[in-house]
Design a protein around this motif. Structure first.
Motif, PDB file in Angstrom:
ATOM      1  N   PHE A  19       0.854  -1.292  -0.051  1.00  0.00           N
ATOM      2  CA  PHE A  19       0.017  -0.213  -0.060  1.00  0.00           C
ATOM      3  C   PHE A  19       0.819   1.355  -0.122  1.00  0.00           C
ATOM      4  N   PRO A  20       0.509   2.195  -0.607  1.00  0.00           N
ATOM      5  CA  PRO A  20      -0.738   2.430  -1.597  1.00  0.00           C
ATOM      6  C   PRO A  20      -0.696   1.490  -2.907  1.00  0.00           C
ATOM      7  N   TYR A  21      -1.873   1.220  -3.204  1.00  0.00           N
ATOM      8  CA  TYR A  21      -1.795   0.377  -4.869  1.00  0.00           C
ATOM      9  C   TYR A  21      -2.330   1.510  -5.649  1.00  0.00           C
ATOM     10  N   LEU A  22      -2.125   1.203  -6.866  1.00  0.00           N
ATOM     11  CA  LEU A  22      -2.639   2.209  -7.939  1.00  0.00           C
ATOM     12  C   LEU A  22      -3.466   1.339  -8.841  1.00  0.00           C
ATOM     13  N   ARG A  23      -4.888   1.608  -9.424  1.00  0.00           N
ATOM     14  CA  ARG A  23      -5.719   1.125 -10.287  1.00  0.00           C
ATOM     15  C   ARG A  23      -5.911   2.281 -11.501  1.00  0.00           C
ATOM     16  N   VAL A  24      -5.763   2.230 -12.565  1.00  0.00           N
ATOM     17  CA  VAL A  24      -6.196   3.285 -13.455  1.00  0.00           C
ATOM     18  C   VAL A  24      -7.194   2.548 -14.145  1.00  0.00           C
ATOM     19  N   ARG A  25      -8.508   3.255 -14.134  1.00  0.00           N
ATOM     20  CA  ARG A  25      -9.804   2.820 -15.154  1.00  0.00           C
ATOM     21  C   ARG A  25     -10.037   3.895 -15.805  1.00  0.00           C
ATOM     22  N   ASP A  26      -9.957   3.918 -17.017  1.00  0.00           N
ATOM     23  CA  ASP A  26     -10.137   5.060 -18.087  1.00  0.00           C
ATOM     24  C   ASP A  26      -9.392   6.182 -17.619  1.00  0.00           C
ATOM     25  N   ARG A  27      -9.828   7.260 -17.273  1.00  0.00           N
ATOM     26  CA  ARG A  27      -9.253   8.500 -16.954  1.00  0.00           C
ATOM     27  C   ARG A  27      -9.241   8.701 -15.287  1.00  0.00           C
ATOM     28  N   VAL A  28      -9.586   7.624 -14.697  1.00  0.00           N
ATOM     29  CA  VAL A  28      -9.523   7.734 -13.116  1.00  0.00           C
ATOM     30  C   VAL A  28      -8.733   6.767 -12.589  1.00  0.00           C
ATOM     31  N   ALA A  29      -7.674   7.547 -11.621  1.00  0.00           N
ATOM     32  CA  ALA A  29      -6.614   6.876 -10.858  1.00  0.00           C
ATOM     33  C   ALA A  29      -7.400   6.484  -9.478  1.00  0.00           C
ATOM     34  N   LEU A  30      -7.243   5.182  -8.969  1.00  0.00           N
ATOM     35  CA  LEU A  30      -7.936   4.834  -7.870  1.00  0.00           C
ATOM     36  C   LEU A  30      -6.707   4.196  -7.078  1.00  0.00           C
ATOM     37  N   ILE A  31      -6.476   5.220  -5.668  1.00  0.00           N
ATOM     38  CA  ILE A  31      -5.185   4.826  -5.009  1.00  0.00           C
ATOM     39  C   ILE A  31      -5.627   4.364  -3.732  1.00  0.00           C
ATOM     40  N   GLY A  32      -5.416   3.050  -3.338  1.00  0.00           N
ATOM     41  CA  GLY A  32      -5.952   2.542  -1.984  1.00  0.00           C
ATOM     42  C   GLY A  32      -4.607   2.504  -0.992  1.00  0.00           C
ATOM     43  N   VAL A  33      -5.003   3.531   0.026  1.00  0.00           N
ATOM     44  CA  VAL A  33      -4.081   3.706   1.261  1.00  0.00           C
ATOM     45  C   VAL A  33      -4.473   2.643   2.290  1.00  0.00           C
ATOM     46  N   SER A  34      -3.781   2.094   3.024  1.00  0.00           N
ATOM     47  CA  SER A  34      -4.196   1.389   4.401  1.00  0.00           C
ATOM     48  C   SER A  34      -3.787   2.176   5.408  1.00  0.00           C
ATOM     49  N   SER A  35      -4.843   2.260   6.396  1.00  0.00           N
ATOM     50  CA  SER A  35      -4.588   2.888   7.565  1.00  0.00           C
ATOM     51  C   SER A  35      -5.010   1.908   8.757  1.00  0.00           C
ATOM     52  N   ALA A  36      -5.258   0.705   8.381  1.00  0.00           N
ATOM     53  CA  ALA A  36      -5.372  -0.431   9.338  1.00  0.00           C
ATOM     54  C   ALA A  36      -4.416  -1.059  10.290  1.00  0.00           C
ATOM     55  N   ARG A  37      -4.483  -1.055  11.262  1.00  0.00           N
ATOM     56  CA  ARG A  37      -3.661  -1.928  12.172  1.00  0.00           C
ATOM     57  C   ARG A  37      -4.468  -2.454  13.552  1.00  0.00           C
ATOM     58  N   ALA A  38      -3.769  -3.491  14.086  1.00  0.00           N
ATOM     59  CA  ALA A  38      -4.400  -3.909  15.248  1.00  0.00           C
ATOM     60  C   ALA A  38      -4.060  -2.990  16.432  1.00  0.00           C
ATOM     61  N   THR A  39      -5.010  -2.876  17.215  1.00  0.00           N
ATOM     62  CA  THR A  39      -4.954  -1.715  18.577  1.00  0.00           C
ATOM     63  C   THR A  39      -5.409  -2.603  19.711  1.00  0.00           C
ATOM     64  N   ALA A  40      -5.072  -1.885  20.790  1.00  0.00           N
ATOM     65  CA  ALA A  40      -5.554  -2.203  22.142  1.00  0.00           C
ATOM     66  C   ALA A  40      -6.826  -2.277  22.407  1.00  0.00           C
ATOM     67  N   PRO A  41      -7.373  -2.858  23.397  1.00  0.00           N
ATOM     68  CA  PRO A  41      -8.986  -2.999  23.670  1.00  0.00           C
ATOM     69  C   PRO A  41      -9.340  -1.391  23.656  1.00  0.00           C
ATOM     70  N   PHE A  42     -10.612  -1.184  23.476  1.00  0.00           N
ATOM     71  CA  PHE A  42     -11.148   0.019  23.651  1.00  0.00           C
ATOM     72  C   PHE A  42     -10.409   1.118  22.365  1.00  0.00           C
ATOM     73  N   MET A  43      -9.773   0.718  21.698  1.00  0.00           N
ATOM     74  CA  MET A  43      -8.968   1.639  20.656  1.00  0.00           C
ATOM     75  C   MET A  43      -9.505   1.175  19.313  1.00  0.00           C
ATOM     76  N   ALA A  44      -9.478   2.195  18.259  1.00  0.00           N
ATOM     77  CA  ALA A  44      -9.933   1.673  16.977  1.00  0.00           C
ATOM     78  C   ALA A  44      -9.281   2.696  16.224  1.00  0.00           C
ATOM     79  N   SER A  45      -7.859   3.197  16.576  1.00  0.00           N
ATOM     80  CA  SER A  45      -7.178   4.246  15.677  1.00  0.00           C
ATOM     81  C   SER A  45      -6.420   3.470  14.474  1.00  0.00           C
ATOM     82  N   GLY A  46      -6.114   4.531  13.567  1.00  0.00           N
ATOM     83  CA  GLY A  46      -5.125   4.006  12.402  1.00  0.00           C
ATOM     84  C   GLY A  46      -3.933   4.745  12.504  1.00  0.00           C
ATOM     85  N   HIS A  47      -3.337   4.499  11.193  1.00  0.00           N
ATOM     86  CA  HIS A  47      -1.662   4.842  11.368  1.00  0.00           C
ATOM     87  C   HIS A  47      -1.533   5.277   9.727  1.00  0.00           C
TER      88      HIS A  47
END
Length: 331
Positions: free
Chosen positions: A161-189
């Motif tokens: 990540f990020p990955y890139l896909r081009v469809r016609d004239r649109v660039a789709l860029i996928g970023v990952s903010s996901a990570r395992a966190t401690a209980p009661f936390m749902a933060s990303g990075h």
């Protein structure tokens, strides 16, 4: 992509005059659907060993809250309406599952296949997909067809990540903010390494005259959610967008239909669009389920985005347009 072409000579009057002058133009329109936070249910059977982790808090939350506030019949109606709109591509910004159990991950893979093949659907993971250590790697393997860029590199390593896909004239860029966190936390990075790669992709796709869509689960906007659920690296993300530019940013996580703007290149503002959870039932504290539909056309410096939200419009659960607007990058 279905493009609409008009040859002016096929009309009379003014159109015929333009044809005589040899004028010809092509109008491109790309239809992009966006939804998020599916939280597919019901939960499969879960062992005591699997509960001996952060999953115990998630399991209690499911039983007390999420199970009651999600209506998976609504997910079916939402996806049916979305597919009937014939989008050229679907962007899904995370949280397909609840506790990232193996059976949930496999069920989500089958559900993705019902939406369409991997080249038509782009997924980025959410915090529930990375609920405990090791879960994110399993999701990446199971959903690889939906997270693989045009370079063919499988999303199994940290540099995928990020990955890139081009469809016609649109660039789709996928970023990952996901990570395992401690209980009661749902933060990303959002890391420095990912920021560097994102900047390079934004520059390359800008040079190609593409409309750039960045997909991320956590909202890259200050104050969009409370501290336990925030994105660490918001300043880093916004600096990259300010330096390299983008045309549209899509996120999930908050379960809210929001539109923010952050600064892009040369003082342009970039719309940052959130969406309600795809299975959110009527009568809960959060807005009921919907998805976003964008119709993108134009050219660099003059892009136009017709934006509508489609979801539950009445107490009987009928699906229709909730709101609509023009939404374009601007000063």
């Amino acid at each position: 992509m279905a493009a609409r072409n008009w040859k002016k000579g096929s009309f009379t009057g003014l159109h015929g005059l333009e044809s005589a002058l040899g004028l010809f133009y092509t109008r491109h329109m790309f239809r992009l659907a966006h939804f998020s936070d599916i939280h597919l249910g019901p939960l499969p059977a879960i062992s005591y060993r699997e509960l001996a982790s952060k999953r115990i808090t998630g399991y209690i939350n499911w039983q007390r809250n999420r199970r009651l506030n999600l209506d998976h019949g609504i997910i079916d109606r939402i996806t049916d309406d979305m597919l009937a709109a014939a989008p050229h591509h679907i962007a899904l910004t995370g949280d397909l599952v609840n506790l990232a159990l193996r059976e949930e991950i496999e069920r989500a893979r089958l559900w993705l296949e019902s939406l369409g093949p991997g080249e038509k659907v782009s997924v980025v993971p959410g915090n529930h997909d990375a609920y405990v250590p090791g879960a994110l790697a399993r999701c990446r393997r199971a959903w690889a067809d939906y997270m693989t860029g045009d370079d063919g590199r499988a999303p199994t390593g940290r540099t995928a990540f990020p990955y890139l896909r081009v469809r016609d004239r649109v660039a789709l860029i996928g970023v990952s903010s996901a990570r395992a966190t401690a209980p009661f936390m749902a933060s990303g990075h959002f890391s420095k390494a990912q920021a560097k790669r994102l900047g390079a992709l934004l520059d390359r796709t800008a040079a190609g005259g593409l409309f750039r869509v960045v997909m991320i689960h956590h909202p890259p906007v200050r104050g969009a959610t409370h501290a336990a659920k925030r994105l660490y690296g918001i300043g880093r993300f916004q600096k990259i967008i300010r330096k390299h530019g983008a045309e549209l940013i899509l996120h999930g996580h908050t379960h809210k239909p929001t539109v923010h703007r952050i600064e892009g290149q040369n003082g342009m503002s970039v719309p940052v669009v959130g969406v309600a959870a795809a299975g959110q039932a009527l009568g809960s504290a959060k807005p009921p389920a919907h998805y976003n539909l964008f119709e993108i056309e134009g050219e660099p410096g003059a892009w136009q985005i017709r934006f509508s939200r489609r979801g539950i419009t009445d107490p009987h659960g009928e699906i229709g347009e909730v709101s609509g607007a023009l939404l374009s990058p601007g000063k």
